[in-house]
Scaffold this motif. Structure first.
Motif, PDB file in Angstrom:
ATOM      1  N   ILE A  19     -15.827  10.568   2.428  1.00  0.00           N
ATOM      2  CA  ILE A  19     -15.910   9.212   2.944  1.00  0.00           C
ATOM      3  C   ILE A  19     -17.354   8.897   3.333  1.00  0.00           C
ATOM      4  O   ILE A  19     -17.959   9.625   4.117  1.00  0.00           O
ATOM      5  N   ASP A  20     -17.876   7.839   2.769  1.00  0.00           N
ATOM      6  CA  ASP A  20     -19.201   7.355   3.165  1.00  0.00           C
ATOM      7  C   ASP A  20     -19.009   6.479   4.401  1.00  0.00           C
ATOM      8  O   ASP A  20     -19.068   5.250   4.343  1.00  0.00           O
ATOM      9  N   ALA A  21     -18.749   7.158   5.517  1.00  0.00           N
ATOM     10  CA  ALA A  21     -18.392   6.460   6.750  1.00  0.00           C
ATOM     11  C   ALA A  21     -19.617   5.870   7.441  1.00  0.00           C
ATOM     12  O   ALA A  21     -20.694   6.461   7.424  1.00  0.00           O
ATOM     13  N   LYS A  22     -19.385   4.720   8.039  1.00  0.00           N
ATOM     14  CA  LYS A  22     -20.413   4.107   8.865  1.00  0.00           C
ATOM     15  C   LYS A  22     -20.204   4.594  10.290  1.00  0.00           C
ATOM     16  O   LYS A  22     -19.062   4.734  10.756  1.00  0.00           O
ATOM     17  N   GLU A  23     -21.296   4.856  10.992  1.00  0.00           N
ATOM     18  CA  GLU A  23     -21.218   5.361  12.367  1.00  0.00           C
ATOM     19  C   GLU A  23     -20.403   4.418  13.246  1.00  0.00           C
ATOM     20  O   GLU A  23     -20.552   3.200  13.195  1.00  0.00           O
ATOM     21  N   GLY A  24     -19.501   5.022  14.007  1.00  0.00           N
ATOM     22  CA  GLY A  24     -18.685   4.259  14.946  1.00  0.00           C
ATOM     23  C   GLY A  24     -17.443   3.632  14.340  1.00  0.00           C
ATOM     24  O   GLY A  24     -16.615   3.092  15.065  1.00  0.00           O
ATOM     25  N   GLU A  25     -17.292   3.696  13.016  1.00  0.00           N
ATOM     26  CA  GLU A  25     -16.109   3.095  12.395  1.00  0.00           C
ATOM     27  C   GLU A  25     -15.009   4.131  12.198  1.00  0.00           C
ATOM     28  O   GLU A  25     -15.281   5.311  12.031  1.00  0.00           O
ATOM     29  N   LYS A  26     -13.792   3.659  12.224  1.00  0.00           N
ATOM     30  CA  LYS A  26     -12.629   4.510  12.001  1.00  0.00           C
ATOM     31  C   LYS A  26     -11.899   4.021  10.751  1.00  0.00           C
ATOM     32  O   LYS A  26     -11.941   2.836  10.418  1.00  0.00           O
ATOM     33  N   TYR A  27     -11.234   4.974  10.093  1.00  0.00           N
ATOM     34  CA  TYR A  27     -10.608   4.686   8.808  1.00  0.00           C
ATOM     35  C   TYR A  27      -9.189   5.229   8.759  1.00  0.00           C
ATOM     36  O   TYR A  27      -8.832   6.154   9.487  1.00  0.00           O
ATOM     37  N   THR A  28      -8.404   4.661   7.845  1.00  0.00           N
ATOM     38  CA  THR A  28      -7.064   5.145   7.537  1.00  0.00           C
ATOM     39  C   THR A  28      -7.028   5.473   6.049  1.00  0.00           C
ATOM     40  O   THR A  28      -7.496   4.684   5.225  1.00  0.00           O
ATOM     41  N   LEU A  29      -6.459   6.621   5.713  1.00  0.00           N
ATOM     42  CA  LEU A  29      -6.311   7.059   4.326  1.00  0.00           C
ATOM     43  C   LEU A  29      -4.830   7.083   3.979  1.00  0.00           C
ATOM     44  O   LEU A  29      -4.020   7.625   4.739  1.00  0.00           O
ATOM     45  N   ILE A  30      -4.500   6.505   2.832  1.00  0.00           N
ATOM     46  CA  ILE A  30      -3.120   6.497   2.339  1.00  0.00           C
ATOM     47  C   ILE A  30      -3.110   7.056   0.922  1.00  0.00           C
ATOM     48  O   ILE A  30      -3.952   6.693   0.110  1.00  0.00           O
ATOM     49  N   MET A  31      -2.145   7.946   0.640  1.00  0.00           N
ATOM     50  CA  MET A  31      -1.883   8.401  -0.732  1.00  0.00           C
ATOM     51  C   MET A  31      -0.447   8.023  -1.049  1.00  0.00           C
ATOM     52  O   MET A  31       0.474   8.382  -0.314  1.00  0.00           O
ATOM     53  N   THR A  32      -0.263   7.288  -2.151  1.00  0.00           N
ATOM     54  CA  THR A  32       1.056   6.775  -2.488  1.00  0.00           C
ATOM     55  C   THR A  32       1.327   6.895  -3.989  1.00  0.00           C
ATOM     56  O   THR A  32       0.397   6.918  -4.791  1.00  0.00           O
ATOM     57  N   ASP A  33       2.608   6.981  -4.338  1.00  0.00           N
ATOM     58  CA  ASP A  33       3.061   7.020  -5.735  1.00  0.00           C
ATOM     59  C   ASP A  33       4.048   5.868  -5.929  1.00  0.00           C
ATOM     60  O   ASP A  33       5.177   5.932  -5.449  1.00  0.00           O
ATOM     61  N   PRO A  34       3.628   4.812  -6.635  1.00  0.00           N
ATOM     62  CA  PRO A  34       4.545   3.690  -6.833  1.00  0.00           C
ATOM     63  C   PRO A  34       5.577   3.919  -7.937  1.00  0.00           C
ATOM     64  O   PRO A  34       6.416   3.057  -8.178  1.00  0.00           O
ATOM     65  N   ASP A  35       5.521   5.081  -8.591  1.00  0.00           N
ATOM     66  CA  ASP A  35       6.322   5.329  -9.789  1.00  0.00           C
ATOM     67  C   ASP A  35       7.514   6.256  -9.560  1.00  0.00           C
ATOM     68  O   ASP A  35       7.921   6.998 -10.452  1.00  0.00           O
ATOM     69  N   ALA A  36       8.110   6.208  -8.377  1.00  0.00           N
ATOM     70  CA  ALA A  36       9.237   7.091  -8.091  1.00  0.00           C
ATOM     71  C   ALA A  36      10.554   6.362  -8.351  1.00  0.00           C
ATOM     72  O   ALA A  36      10.720   5.244  -7.880  1.00  0.00           O
ATOM     73  N   PRO A  37      11.497   6.930  -9.051  1.00  0.00           N
ATOM     74  CA  PRO A  37      11.425   8.213  -9.735  1.00  0.00           C
ATOM     75  C   PRO A  37      10.699   8.162 -11.075  1.00  0.00           C
ATOM     76  O   PRO A  37      10.319   9.188 -11.616  1.00  0.00           O
ATOM     77  N   SER A  38      10.480   6.940 -11.626  1.00  0.00           N
ATOM     78  CA  SER A  38       9.711   6.824 -12.866  1.00  0.00           C
ATOM     79  C   SER A  38       9.020   5.464 -12.883  1.00  0.00           C
ATOM     80  O   SER A  38       9.410   4.551 -12.153  1.00  0.00           O
ATOM     81  N   ARG A  39       8.008   5.341 -13.717  1.00  0.00           N
ATOM     82  CA  ARG A  39       7.296   4.070 -13.806  1.00  0.00           C
ATOM     83  C   ARG A  39       8.190   2.971 -14.392  1.00  0.00           C
ATOM     84  O   ARG A  39       8.083   1.810 -14.024  1.00  0.00           O
ATOM     85  N   GLU A  40       9.103   3.351 -15.286  1.00  0.00           N
ATOM     86  CA  GLU A  40      10.012   2.387 -15.896  1.00  0.00           C
ATOM     87  C   GLU A  40      11.070   1.910 -14.906  1.00  0.00           C
ATOM     88  O   GLU A  40      11.595   0.815 -15.033  1.00  0.00           O
ATOM     89  N   SER A  41      11.420   2.759 -13.938  1.00  0.00           N
ATOM     90  CA  SER A  41      12.459   2.413 -12.961  1.00  0.00           C
ATOM     91  C   SER A  41      12.035   2.888 -11.571  1.00  0.00           C
ATOM     92  O   SER A  41      12.555   3.878 -11.052  1.00  0.00           O
ATOM     93  N   PRO A  42      11.095   2.176 -10.943  1.00  0.00           N
ATOM     94  CA  PRO A  42      10.532   2.636  -9.669  1.00  0.00           C
ATOM     95  C   PRO A  42      11.382   2.278  -8.444  1.00  0.00           C
ATOM     96  O   PRO A  42      10.894   1.713  -7.470  1.00  0.00           O
ATOM     97  N   THR A  43      12.648   2.619  -8.485  1.00  0.00           N
ATOM     98  CA  THR A  43      13.567   2.235  -7.416  1.00  0.00           C
ATOM     99  C   THR A  43      13.282   2.921  -6.086  1.00  0.00           C
ATOM    100  O   THR A  43      13.755   2.463  -5.052  1.00  0.00           O
TER     101      THR A  43
END
Length: 174
Positions: free
Chosen positions: A56-80
């Motif tokens: 992270i190229d963080a700026k001094e004094g700033e705070k961040y949130t990181l999210i990792m997500t998979d929109p393709d569950a269970p598959s990209r064709e049927s992401p229910t």
């Protein structure tokens, strides 16, 4: 159009996960296996099971949130079940995630056999100061149907960087 916007649009991340990205840059993510996330490159499921290093190229004094997500569950064709929440870390200062608040522990990719490629998306948001995040359920059965945009609105976060890779469970493939 910024290069990340073009990449996210081409990969369908806009509109599947985000409505738009403005002024965001590429987030550098590297796995202990040595694999680096690079705008939709293919990484192995096996090589992405351990928590990666996020630069992270963080700026001094700033705070961040990181999210990792998979929109393709269970598959990209049927992401229910998508988005499937893989990782959420808040109140990040600098790029030392060990001192941040783990909202959801890292859970490596696990696409079911025969469901094709899944997109694993890393999104970094700037916070407006410290946040008292509500812990999210760790149970894998309770990580589905996460909505990044709802979470972002709830905590008033601003996207600053992103990246993604694709992975497929090769089991049963010829």
């Amino acid at each position: 159009m910024s290069s990340i916007k073009q990449t996210f649009t081409k990969a369908g991340i806009i509109p599947d996960v985000l409505q738009d990205v403005e002024n965001a840059v590429v987030l550098r993510v590297t796995y202990p296996s040595g694999d680096a996330v690079n705008s939709g490159n293919e990484l192995s499921v096996e090589g992405t099971q351990e928590q990666p290093q996020v630069h992270i190229d963080a700026k001094e004094g700033e705070k961040y949130t990181l999210i990792m997500t998979d929109p393709d569950a269970p598959s990209r064709e049927s992401p229910t079940l998508g988005e499937w929440r893989h990782w959420v870390v808040g109140n990040v200062t600098g790029d030392d995630l060990s001192k941040a608040d783990v909202v959801t522990k890292y859970f490596g990719p696990g696409p079911p056999p025969g469901t094709g490629y899944h997109r694993y998306i890393f999104l970094l948001y700037r916070q407006n100061g410290s946040i008292d995040f509500e812990k999210l359920p760790e149970d894998p059965s309770k990580r589905s149907n996460f909505k990044t945009e709802d979470f972002v609105k709830q905590y008033n976060l601003t996207l600053v960087a992103g990246n993604f890779f694709e992975a497929e469970n090769k089991e049963g493939k010829q």
